[in-house]
Motif scaffolding. Structure first.
Motif, PDB file in Angstrom:
ATOM      1  N   LEU A 111       0.716  -1.313  -0.087  1.00  0.00           N
ATOM      2  CA  LEU A 111       0.138   0.041  -0.160  1.00  0.00           C
ATOM      3  C   LEU A 111       0.923   1.222   0.180  1.00  0.00           C
ATOM      4  CD1 LEU A 111      -3.276   0.737   0.371  1.00  0.00           C
ATOM      5  CD2 LEU A 111      -2.541   1.365   2.777  1.00  0.00           C
ATOM      6  N   TYR A 112       0.587   2.184  -0.956  1.00  0.00           N
ATOM      7  CA  TYR A 112       1.251   3.427  -0.963  1.00  0.00           C
ATOM      8  C   TYR A 112       2.771   3.204  -1.083  1.00  0.00           C
ATOM      9  CZ  TYR A 112      -2.819   5.858   0.122  1.00  0.00           C
ATOM     10  OH  TYR A 112      -4.367   6.205  -0.013  1.00  0.00           O
ATOM     11  N   GLU A 157      -5.534   1.854  -1.792  1.00  0.00           N
ATOM     12  CA  GLU A 157      -5.609   3.467  -1.704  1.00  0.00           C
ATOM     13  C   GLU A 157      -6.785   3.975  -2.077  1.00  0.00           C
ATOM     14  OE1 GLU A 157      -3.514   1.331  -3.407  1.00  0.00           O
ATOM     15  OE2 GLU A 157      -1.446   1.893  -2.944  1.00  0.00           O
TER      16      GLU A 157
END
Length: 239
Positions: A111-112, A157
């Motif tokens: 994630l990210y 996200e």
């Protein structure tokens, strides 16, 4: 058998039984932090990829594990764990801020390009015990009230990944030590903060994985990171 001899034998048997029980109890707990170094852990800090000389995000200071907050990243156990109770004693060393304990962690930077696939148990000041879904999911009662509109839910996200806890009033004043207990059993995750039951999720999409500590902006000291297998506990030992 002579009465005195028989009494001695019974007493001896009881003492032996007590001793064995005590040893078994003591053997259940395992510390994840030895107070000396970061053995059993590895660091994943993206900023270090191209600049290996950047300051460390995690250090040992005064026999405590310290997340310095920056550069941002994670300290991750080498081993994977399943069906356990994790006891974490922590405090914010300076200004309060954000941090978290990640359970069932697996694929890094999912994630990210920062957070490993996991369920985060929030330590952010005044919000300890929230869940954050990080490419894994979990269910709680009153989902709409605690997660927001269903159409916004998601695990990636831009989605509604935060699930509010049951109470924000369980943390101690700044400077004092907090104790967070996280119990992972099958597809359930339960959380207590300073003895208050603050969250309970079911139908988690993962049931095992690594454990991670965040560096997410604030300096946090940890004096205890202890794990015990739930499978070895009797009903009398339940939390």
């Amino acid at each position: 058998m002579h009465r005195c001899s028989r009494a001695f034998f019974i007493l001896f048997a009881l003492l032996c039984s007590f001793g064995l029980g005590t040893s078994k109890q003591a053997a259940r707990a395992e510390t994840l932090f030895n107070g000396t170094d970061l053995s059993g852990w590895h660091v994943d800090v993206p900023e270090q990829d191209n600049a290996p000389d950047v300051p460390p995000s995690f250090i040992v200071r005064n026999e405590m594990l310290v997340s310095l907050g920056t550069p941002r990243g994670h300290l991750i156990t080498d081993a994977s764990h399943q069906n356990y109770r994790l006891v974490v004693q922590y405090r914010f060393a300076g200004k309060p801020g954000n941090c978290g304990v990640l359970v069932h962690a697996s694929t890094p930077r999912s994630l990210y390009k920062m957070f490993p696939k996991s369920i985060e148990v929030q330590m952010n000041h005044e919000h300890a015990g929230d869940f954050w879904c990080i490419v894994q999911d979990i269910t709680v009662p009153d989902m709409v009230k605690r997660r927001g509109p269903k159409e916004n839910w998601g695990i990636t996200e831009g989605k509604g990944r935060r699930i509010l806890n049951l109470t924000d009033g369980s943390e101690k004043p700044l400077g004092q030590w907090n104790e967070m207990v996280i119990e992972c059993l099958g597809d359930e995750v339960k959380v207590w903060v300073n003895g208050d039951f603050v969250n309970h999720g079911t139908h988690c999409t993962a049931s095992k994985g690594q454990i991670a500590i965040q560096a997410e902006g604030a300096e946090v000291e940890f004096r205890k990171l202890e794990i015990e297998s739930i499978e070895k506990l009797s009903d009398d030992d339940a939390f």
